[in-house]
Design a protein around this motif. Sequence first.
Motif, PDB file in Angstrom:
ATOM      1  N   VAL A  17       0.849  -1.191   0.000  1.00  0.00           N
ATOM      2  CA  VAL A  17       0.000   0.000   0.000  1.00  0.00           C
ATOM      3  C   VAL A  17       0.885   1.241   0.000  1.00  0.00           C
ATOM      4  CG1 VAL A  17      -1.838  -1.186   1.258  1.00  0.00           C
ATOM      5  CG2 VAL A  17      -0.157   0.179   2.523  1.00  0.00           C
ATOM      6  N   THR A  18       0.277   2.364  -0.362  1.00  0.00           N
ATOM      7  CA  THR A  18       0.960   3.658  -0.297  1.00  0.00           C
ATOM      8  C   THR A  18       0.123   4.592   0.551  1.00  0.00           C
ATOM      9  OG1 THR A  18       1.897   3.333  -2.505  1.00  0.00           O
ATOM     10  CG2 THR A  18       1.897   5.568  -1.641  1.00  0.00           C
ATOM     11  N   GLY A  41       6.826  11.814  -1.939  1.00  0.00           N
ATOM     12  CA  GLY A  41       6.968  11.829  -0.492  1.00  0.00           C
ATOM     13  C   GLY A  41       5.992  10.949   0.262  1.00  0.00           C
ATOM     14  N   LYS A  42       5.324  10.036  -0.440  1.00  0.00           N
ATOM     15  CA  LYS A  42       4.429   9.108   0.243  1.00  0.00           C
ATOM     16  C   LYS A  42       5.207   7.860   0.662  1.00  0.00           C
ATOM     17  CE  LYS A  42       0.059  10.616  -1.786  1.00  0.00           C
ATOM     18  NZ  LYS A  42      -1.215  10.177  -2.403  1.00  0.00           N
ATOM     19  N   ASP A  71      -4.339   6.562  12.158  1.00  0.00           N
ATOM     20  CA  ASP A  71      -5.614   6.613  11.437  1.00  0.00           C
ATOM     21  C   ASP A  71      -5.418   6.474   9.929  1.00  0.00           C
ATOM     22  OD1 ASP A  71      -4.440   9.097  11.178  1.00  0.00           O
ATOM     23  OD2 ASP A  71      -6.255  10.253  11.579  1.00  0.00           O
ATOM     24  N   THR A  72      -4.309   6.997   9.406  1.00  0.00           N
ATOM     25  CA  THR A  72      -4.045   6.923   7.968  1.00  0.00           C
ATOM     26  C   THR A  72      -3.791   5.475   7.529  1.00  0.00           C
ATOM     27  OG1 THR A  72      -3.094   9.137   7.977  1.00  0.00           O
ATOM     28  CG2 THR A  72      -2.544   7.737   6.107  1.00  0.00           C
ATOM     29  N   VAL A  73      -2.964   4.768   8.288  1.00  0.00           N
ATOM     30  CA  VAL A  73      -2.640   3.380   7.929  1.00  0.00           C
ATOM     31  C   VAL A  73      -3.848   2.467   8.115  1.00  0.00           C
ATOM     32  CG1 VAL A  73      -1.153   1.407   8.459  1.00  0.00           C
ATOM     33  CG2 VAL A  73      -0.195   3.725   8.470  1.00  0.00           C
ATOM     34  N   LEU A  74      -4.603   2.651   9.198  1.00  0.00           N
ATOM     35  CA  LEU A  74      -5.807   1.845   9.406  1.00  0.00           C
ATOM     36  C   LEU A  74      -6.820   2.062   8.290  1.00  0.00           C
ATOM     37  CD1 LEU A  74      -6.527   2.112  13.238  1.00  0.00           C
ATOM     38  CD2 LEU A  74      -5.915   0.051  11.978  1.00  0.00           C
ATOM     39  N   SER A  75      -6.974   3.308   7.881  1.00  0.00           N
ATOM     40  CA  SER A  75      -7.914   3.632   6.815  1.00  0.00           C
ATOM     41  C   SER A  75      -7.575   2.875   5.540  1.00  0.00           C
ATOM     42  CB  SER A  75      -7.909   5.141   6.556  1.00  0.00           C
ATOM     43  OG  SER A  75      -8.743   5.466   5.471  1.00  0.00           O
ATOM     44  N   GLU A  76      -6.298   2.843   5.203  1.00  0.00           N
ATOM     45  CA  GLU A  76      -5.863   2.144   3.998  1.00  0.00           C
ATOM     46  C   GLU A  76      -5.944   0.635   4.174  1.00  0.00           C
ATOM     47  OE1 GLU A  76      -4.798   1.640   0.194  1.00  0.00           O
ATOM     48  OE2 GLU A  76      -5.068   3.601   1.127  1.00  0.00           O
ATOM     49  N   ALA A  77      -5.597   0.151   5.353  1.00  0.00           N
ATOM     50  CA  ALA A  77      -5.572  -1.292   5.594  1.00  0.00           C
ATOM     51  C   ALA A  77      -6.961  -1.920   5.505  1.00  0.00           C
ATOM     52  CB  ALA A  77      -4.957  -1.581   6.966  1.00  0.00           C
ATOM     53  N   PHE A  78      -7.962  -1.230   6.076  1.00  0.00           N
ATOM     54  CA  PHE A  78      -9.294  -1.822   6.167  1.00  0.00           C
ATOM     55  C   PHE A  78     -10.316  -1.137   5.260  1.00  0.00           C
ATOM     56  CE2 PHE A  78      -7.259  -2.892  10.247  1.00  0.00           C
ATOM     57  CZ  PHE A  78      -7.369  -4.278  10.186  1.00  0.00           C
ATOM     58  N   HIS A  79      -9.818  -0.231   4.386  1.00  0.00           N
ATOM     59  CA  HIS A  79     -10.694   0.446   3.408  1.00  0.00           C
ATOM     60  C   HIS A  79     -11.863   1.150   4.095  1.00  0.00           C
ATOM     61  CE1 HIS A  79      -8.384  -1.554   0.316  1.00  0.00           C
ATOM     62  NE2 HIS A  79      -8.699  -2.736   0.809  1.00  0.00           N
ATOM     63  N   ILE A  80     -11.518   1.905   5.126  1.00  0.00           N
ATOM     64  CA  ILE A  80     -12.504   2.682   5.870  1.00  0.00           C
ATOM     65  C   ILE A  80     -12.031   4.131   5.885  1.00  0.00           C
ATOM     66  CG2 ILE A  80     -13.630   3.008   8.117  1.00  0.00           C
ATOM     67  CD1 ILE A  80     -13.042   0.065   8.691  1.00  0.00           C
ATOM     68  N   SER A  81     -12.940   5.051   5.714  1.00  0.00           N
ATOM     69  CA  SER A  81     -12.545   6.456   5.681  1.00  0.00           C
ATOM     70  C   SER A  81     -11.935   6.887   7.014  1.00  0.00           C
ATOM     71  CB  SER A  81     -13.749   7.344   5.355  1.00  0.00           C
ATOM     72  OG  SER A  81     -14.651   7.371   6.450  1.00  0.00           O
ATOM     73  N   CYS A 125      -3.782  -6.410  11.441  1.00  0.00           N
ATOM     74  CA  CYS A 125      -2.786  -6.359  10.366  1.00  0.00           C
ATOM     75  C   CYS A 125      -1.456  -5.931  10.963  1.00  0.00           C
ATOM     76  CB  CYS A 125      -3.210  -5.439   9.221  1.00  0.00           C
ATOM     77  SG  CYS A 125      -3.019  -3.678   9.559  1.00  0.00           S
ATOM     78  N   GLU A 126      -0.381  -6.338  10.317  1.00  0.00           N
ATOM     79  CA  GLU A 126       0.965  -6.003  10.767  1.00  0.00           C
ATOM     80  C   GLU A 126       1.640  -5.110   9.745  1.00  0.00           C
ATOM     81  OE1 GLU A 126       5.221  -8.152  11.996  1.00  0.00           O
ATOM     82  OE2 GLU A 126       3.508  -9.352  11.324  1.00  0.00           O
ATOM     83  N   LEU A 127       2.320  -4.078  10.233  1.00  0.00           N
ATOM     84  CA  LEU A 127       3.134  -3.253   9.355  1.00  0.00           C
ATOM     85  C   LEU A 127       4.450  -4.020   9.168  1.00  0.00           C
ATOM     86  CD1 LEU A 127       3.614   0.618   9.717  1.00  0.00           C
ATOM     87  CD2 LEU A 127       5.114  -0.885   8.437  1.00  0.00           C
ATOM     88  N   VAL A 128       4.460  -4.865   8.152  1.00  0.00           N
ATOM     89  CA  VAL A 128       5.560  -5.813   7.969  1.00  0.00           C
ATOM     90  C   VAL A 128       6.850  -5.108   7.576  1.00  0.00           C
ATOM     91  CG1 VAL A 128       6.371  -7.803   6.635  1.00  0.00           C
ATOM     92  CG2 VAL A 128       3.956  -7.642   7.317  1.00  0.00           C
ATOM     93  N   GLN A 129       6.722  -4.152   6.662  1.00  0.00           N
ATOM     94  CA  GLN A 129       7.953  -3.551   6.128  1.00  0.00           C
ATOM     95  C   GLN A 129       7.697  -2.138   5.635  1.00  0.00           C
ATOM     96  OE1 GLN A 129       9.845  -6.061   3.201  1.00  0.00           O
ATOM     97  NE2 GLN A 129      11.092  -4.405   2.385  1.00  0.00           N
TER      98      GLN A 129
END
Length: 257
Positions: free
Chosen positions: A176-177, A247-248, A184-194, A235-239
């Motif tokens: 993901v990017t 800059g993302k 909140d930003t990473v959770l939003s992307e991980a679970f497709h929730i605003s 979910c785990e932030l693996v890498q």
Amino acid sequence: MSLYEHFRKDEHPFVDQVLDWKRIGEEEYRPKLTDFLDPRQQKIVKLIIGDQGTVRLGFWGGHENAERKRALLYPEYIIPNKDDYKTTLFELDYPKKFSTLEHRQLLGSLMSIGMKREKFGDIISDQEHFQLILAKEVADYVQMNLQTVGKTNVMLRELPEENVLPFKQERDERAVTVSSLRLDTVLSEAFHISRAKIKPAVSGEKVKVNWKVVDDPSYQLTEGDMLSLRGKGRCELVQFDGETKKGKYRLILGFPK
């Protein structure tokens, strides 16, 4: 550089505890058995104890693939075995034809009889059978007092650890990017929730980072963090896979199957 600079501020009390365990091994030359530790705590213990000093380190959680484990810090002259970790395996007997149990119900029932999370390890299930790994020092108490899960009557039956249910944690990974490493930003992307819906979930204490409740949406994540959102999963932030030209952040996220 101070040792504490390698860890988040909220982890400093646990770092102090590990340093005290290390002191016991170095100065008193006797073993120290801990309660059950989550994977982040296990990692901290490994980083502080290392493998070059006079204090040796082992982990065991009742089965080979355990997530939560007890740590044993011991002097060089000791050769530990599994019995030294003092874990007990129980299986729940209940009317399977008429009742359905859930992991969260069992967790809640254990808490309701006064059990601290550090005193029991993994809850293992194949959707029909439920097994529980306990610290031996509380096993008799739990066996006597855990009589219901939800509205279902249960009994605990002790089993040899070799009878543990097969358990292997597998995961899917996704690249993901994100614009920042805010929670909140990473959770939003991980679970497709605003993010607008994520923020009240975080402030409402429905989110954990490394098995601890975090209620700050701006909390900064780092590689290896395990996230959980109540009702959605983990979910785990693996890498951390570098930055884009804009800059993302490029991340690899892992999702348990």
